[in-house]
Scaffold this active site. Structure first.
Site, PDB file in Angstrom:
ATOM      1  N   LEU A  54       0.826  -1.207   0.000  1.00 24.69           N
ATOM      2  CA  LEU A  54       0.000   0.000   0.000  1.00 24.69           C
ATOM      3  C   LEU A  54       0.855   1.249   0.000  1.00 24.69           C
ATOM      4  CD1 LEU A  54      -2.587  -0.990   2.737  1.00 24.69           C
ATOM      5  CD2 LEU A  54      -3.088  -0.688   0.331  1.00 24.69           C
TER       6      LEU A  54
ATOM      7  N   ASP B  40       3.286  15.355  13.523  1.00 24.94           N
ATOM      8  CA  ASP B  40       3.423  15.117  12.090  1.00 24.94           C
ATOM      9  C   ASP B  40       2.051  15.138  11.424  1.00 24.94           C
ATOM     10  OD1 ASP B  40       4.814  14.792   9.764  1.00 24.94           O
ATOM     11  OD2 ASP B  40       5.177  12.641  10.007  1.00 24.94           O
TER      12      ASP B  40
END
Ligand SMILES: *[C@@H]1O[C@H](CO)[C@@H](O)[C@H](O)[C@H]1NC(C)=O
Ligand SMILES: *[C@@H]1O[C@H](CO)[C@@H](O)[C@H](O)[C@H]1NC(C)=O
Ligand SMILES: *[C@@H]1O[C@H](CO)[C@@H](O)[C@H](O)[C@H]1NC(C)=O
Ligand SMILES: *[C@@H]1O[C@H](CO)[C@@H](O)[C@H](O)[C@H]1NC(C)=O
Ligand SMILES: *[C@@H]1O[C@H](CO)[C@@H](O)[C@H](O)[C@H]1NC(C)=O
Ligand SMILES: *[C@@H]1O[C@H](CO)[C@@H](O)[C@H](O)[C@H]1NC(C)=O
Ligand SMILES: *[C@@H]1O[C@H](CO)[C@@H](O)[C@H](O)[C@H]1NC(C)=O
Ligand SMILES: *[C@@H]1O[C@H](CO)[C@@H](O)[C@H](O)[C@H]1NC(C)=O
Ligand SMILES: *[C@@H]1O[C@H](CO)[C@@H](O)[C@H](O)[C@H]1NC(C)=O
Length: 883
Positions: free
Chosen positions: A539, A657
């Site tokens: 992925l 983040d």
């Protein structure tokens, strides 16, 4: 002469649980149930559940002598469903009675149901009654309809019945006679003797007239509808004070964006039980955390701190409020005085916790009884508001815990109706302040081709859900289908104990990690799930390693993140993430299913997120563009997740983040914040920031963080501001190919905004589809988020509020037809948002939103003693004084 032999077997593990309990809860956890039975129906032998509690099979059990062969296994295992007690069931096609020779007195009876096909029995055919002695607990009950309405995988029901009238406790399962092929089933039964918690208080009934005394009679059966640790965290049965109750996080039930502030006790305040409040009333963890309205008097006067829960109409309910003042300066009478409303009627004026408890750190609870008229299901409103007539020192309110019990009716029944099927297409009846629904326009977005730009995917691609209760939250409230948007969790239908504590054959690994929190996978299982790490299942690739799509338990999709042993980020991030994820839970945060730590591998297993990252729906993609409303709802969901990280957990968590590839979308387009590998909990009290090596992603980095290497929650706010611009403009945060002044999206967007040229840079697809007031609100919010100076940035709570308001503006514009919805197909965008339709309500929305609401700011105490700039000081360890 209750057969002692029966009660010998639990004692060994009781001891173990109690050691754990004493350890967890501190002192005074002295209640030891006389009877404690955990029956794993349909199975034989013993097995532990995810909390380490040992269940005995009912095959050949003394409670069910005629059941001498095994029951049936569920035909599939949803990833949130634990092996014990859910994977086996006892099926009954004619009435059957379990007889428990328990002693006299009240018992908690907990019934565990996992609706699934069992052999040839289809889950949709299970309709049955359950009675206990002469009380009806359930009637014509369909676990399947109930669970699918709530969007849960499994259900727990908790009752309390006094068995003093007869010898023992008989539990009878009777298939419904009106339904062809009807059968009854049960996965687990738990019986725990309990002290008389209901007669501890002396409730009055409120019907609008003068209150009348309403004592809870010893022979009344009760059903627990909700049990919330307000301002605190989910508490598992082994964290309870001896009664094995589950306490849920309350934030799911809070109305609108007005969450108030949650906080825990001052370190110099000891919370201890008193004579009137024995330890079994509630664990100290419940009293040691609270939610209050917030520091701003004007804000508090203009709103009610409100929880909304769904209940069955036509019953009396005992509503128990747990209180404890836990922070200075709240030590005196008439400092904090408030009203309590239940279903819009005043059940208490002049509520003053110190006056009741006689001191800080002393728990107290208050009981009220209300009646609900009608039939079917209804919302119950519980609200708090400052009582200004008393002229208290602070205009504020507080709550630490909330329990809602249904009282049996005159037919000795507790049974409600099955919920109506879920509306199709989903209509969110619950929306008022734009509580987010993420898929009203689901049909408008059809999954397109494969995204380009895999390169951008960083580790942590497809995550969702939660260790302990993943799915429950992930699936339900976030996707708010119809009224069930308010229904989530708690005992009314929970899927909390979600971990699948597989008793693993490969169990000889030594792990430093919390095996009881998450499922442990063997490396062999991981290899099978990913077909030997087949590259076609890849992925994404990121700093941490590779992310694969995998399949476990014969069909459940998961995302498997395999740490790259060579990446410097290794072990530390791995452990941080497991620790974080297993402690936190929220419907807008990712959910960890388990991990594998064998052969020096570091592998994390998450729920699979069907729609991938937010970024892949914004640009460099072949997927159809998201409508403006969808984008707003996604931003609101992500803001909720971050707000929870900043204020909802015991410790402040700074994500560090935040970016569009760390905002993932599930199959219902519910946004989930992912990737806590870089997260940091806050510093100890005496620091105001976390000083740390700069990490995070270029383009999203808080300039102040970069300059001073100091991390505050406002660093996340900055990054989120960049996300907002990215969503609006559909371009990367950093694009080095552009002329210099345009490289940084944050700088360029603010520049354009100041020059009034923002229209020129928004996503061309959105042109003419955003209501001008909405655009202004959104862009103003984004601009404030990226303010250079962190003290000028709003809190995540403010951001959330403003986005909710922007959504309202968009919706009213769309409804009034002044703006196109941007939906190209026939899907009706909005069905009757009453608030917006009703012109009389609009001013109130406007007022509340524009006056700089500072929900999620600091508590009174911290404003008092600390600084006036809530965010400058971000002491994270939730600064026991703030929040
Ligand atoms: C609880 O423990 C504290 C100290 O450990 C003690 O002072 C208090 O009396 C105890 N309360 C009860 C109700 O036993
Ligand atoms: C359960 O059985 C019914 C009928 O036998 C079938 O239609 C349905 O797909 C099955 N559901 C699952 C989840 O296996
Ligand atoms: C149930 O009710 C019947 C009659 O109404 C009574 O004879 C019986 O003792 C009751 N059983 C229990 C366990 O209360
Ligand atoms: C159970 O009922 C009996 C008599 O009905 C009563 O004496 C006893 O106090 C009750 N126990 C509880 C825990 O309510
Ligand atoms: C308790 O600690 C707080 C700061 O955490 C301080 O403001 C307060 O004065 C202290 N109270 C007492 C009684 O020590
Ligand atoms: C309480 O009031 C709100 C609005 O003021 C209304 O929407 C809600 O239906 C009321 N609840 C009940 C139970 O009457
Ligand atoms: C708070 O709730 C009560 C009862 O429903 C209502 O009368 C009052 O207007 C509400 N106040 C605010 C500010 O919403
Ligand atoms: C009690 O049962 C009777 C007969 O089944 C029914 O008519 C009545 O409505 C029930 N009462 C309540 C409060 O449910
Ligand atoms: C049982 O529940 C189903 C589903 O809610 C309903 O259609 C049916 O009428 C109910 N049966 C009875 C006898 O109440």
């Amino acid at each position: 002469m209750v057969n002692c032999r029966h009660f010998r077997w639990p004692s060994a593990f009781l001891l173990a649980s109690f050691l754990l309990l004493v350890f967890a809860a501190g002192d005074n956890s002295t209640y030891t149930p006389r009877d404690y039975i955990l029956l794993n129906c349909g199975s034989s032998g013993r097995a532990s559940d995810s909390d380490g509690r040992v269940w005995n099979g009912d095959t050949g059990s003394k409670f069910a002598p005629s059941l001498d062969s095994a029951g049936l296994a569920a035909s599939q295992q949803a990833s949130s469903v634990a092996e014990v007690p859910y994977m086996t069931a006892r099926i009954f096609t004619s009435p059957y009675t379990y007889s428990f020779p328990v002693g006299p007195g009240r018992k908690f009876i907990r019934l565990y149901f996992y609706p699934s096909n069992y052999s040839t029995h289809a889950q949709s055919d299970a309709f049955f009654d359950v009675t206990c002695n002469n009380h009806t607990l359930l009637s014509n009950f369909s676990a399947f309809l109930t669970a699918s309405s709530l969007n849960y995988d499994h259900l727990t029901r908790e009752y309390s019945v006094n068995t003093s009238t007869g010898g023992g406790l008989d539990l009878t399962f009777t298939p419904s006679s009106s339904h062809p092929n009807a059968f009854a089933f049960i996965n687990g039964v738990e019986i725990v003797s309990m002290p008389d918690v209901f007669t501890l208080g002396s409730p009055s009934l409120f019907t609008g007239g003068p209150p009348v005394s309403f004592p809870i009679e010893p022979d009344m059966a009760m059903e627990t509808m909700y049990r919330l640790n307000v301002g605190g965290q989910f508490l598992s049965p082994t964290q309870d004070s001896g009664l094995f109750r589950t306490w849920s996080d309350d934030s799911e039930y809070i109305f609108g964006a007005a969450f108030g502030v949650s906080y825990s006790n001052d370190p110099n305040v000891t919370v201890a039980y008193t004579a009137g409040v024995p330890s079994y009333t509630a664990p100290l963890d419940v009293y040691s955390t609270a939610r209050s309205m917030g520091p701003d008097t004007n804000v508090n006067l203009n709103y009610n701190l409100t929880w909304i829960v769904t209940v069955d109409a036509g019953f009396f309910y005992l509503v128990r409020f747990h209180f404890c003042e836990i922070q200075y300066p709240m030590t005196k009478v008439n400092q904090r005085v408030f009203h309590i409303y239940v279903n819009n009627q005043t059940v208490q004026e002049n509520a003053d916790v110190i006056a009741w408890s006689h001191g800080i750190g002393k728990p107290v609870f208050e009981d009220y009884v209300v009646f609900t008229t009608g039939s079917g299901q209804m919302d119950m409103w519980v609200a708090l508001h400052p009582d200004i007539e008393q002229k208290p020192e602070y205009y504020d309110a507080i709550l630490n815990g909330l329990e809602i019990f249904k009282i049996q009716n005159s037919n000795a029944s507790l049974a409600g109706l099955n919920p109506p099927p879920r509306p199709q297409p989903p209509v969110d009846a619950s929306r008022i302040y734009g509580r987010s629904t993420s898929h009203k326009s689901r049909a408008a977005v059809v999954a397109g081709g494969v995204a380009g730009g895999l390169v951008f995917l960083i580790a942590g691609f497809c995550l969702v859900g939660f260790c302990r209760r993943h799915k429950a939250k992930g699936k339900d409230a976030g996707s708010s289908d119809g009224p069930s948007g308010w229904l989530p969790l708690s005992l009314y239908g929970n899927s909390h104990s979600a971990t699948s504590a597989k008793t693993n054959a490969t169990g000889s690994y030594a792990s430093s990690l919390p095996a009881n929190l998450c499922r442990h996978f063997s490396f062999a299982e991981i290899k099978t799930a990913t077909k030997g790490f087949d590259e076609s299942l890849l992925l994404g690739v990121g700093g941490f390693g590779k992310v694969y799509r995998g399949e476990i338990d014969g069909g459940t999709n998961v995302a498997i993140k395999r740490g790259n042993p060579m990446s410097g980020q290794g072990v530390h991030e791995f452990q941080t993430e497991i620790e974080m994820l297993s402690k936190l839970r929220h419907r807008h945060l990712v959910s960890l299913i388990g991990y594998c730590e064998e052969n020096c591998e570091m592998i994390l297993v998450y729920d699979y997120m069907a729609h991938g990252t937010l970024r892949e729906h914004l640009y460099k993609t072949q997927k159809p563009p998201l409508t403006w409303r969808q984008r707003l709802e996604i931003c609101i969901g992500a803001a909720r997740g971050l707000h929870y990280l900043h204020t909802g957990a015991k410790y402040i968590i700074i994500h560090r983040d935040v970016k569009t590839t760390n905002i993932l979308l599930d199959e219902k387009w519910v946004a989930k914040v992912s990737d806590f590998g870089l997260s940091k909990t806050g510093p100890m009290l005496d620091h105001t920031h976390v000083s740390t090596v700069v990490k995070g992603s270029i383009g999203y980095l808080d300039p102040e963080y970069y300059r001073r290497q100091q991390l505050t929650d406002k660093s996340d706010v900055y990054s989120f501001g960049v996300v907002l611009f990215e969503v609006l403009c559909a371009r990367p945060a950093l694009n080095p190919a552009l002329p210099k002044e345009q490289v940084s999206l944050a700088e360029w967007a603010v520049h354009c905004q100041k020059k009034g040229m923002l229209d020129d840079i928004i996503d061309p697809y959105l042109k003419g589809k955003i209501a001008p007031q909405c655009l202004k609100k959104f862009a103003d919010t984004a601009e404030k988020c990226v303010a250079d100076n962190s003290t000028e940035r709003p809190s995540m709570g403010d951001v959330l509020w403003n986005l909710e308001f922007a959504l309202q503006l968009q919706e009213s514009a769309e409804e009034s037809g002044s703006i196109s919805t941007g939906v190209s197909d026939e899907t009706p965008m909005m069905i009757g948002n009453k608030i917006v339709d009703d012109p009389s309500m609009e001013p109130s929305i406007t007022t509340t939103s524009i006056t700089s609401i500072s929900i999620g700011g600091q508590s009174l105490a911290s404003v008092d003693s600390d600084s006036l700039t809530p965010s400058a000081v971000f002491s994270q360890i939730m600064n026991p004084k703030g929040r």
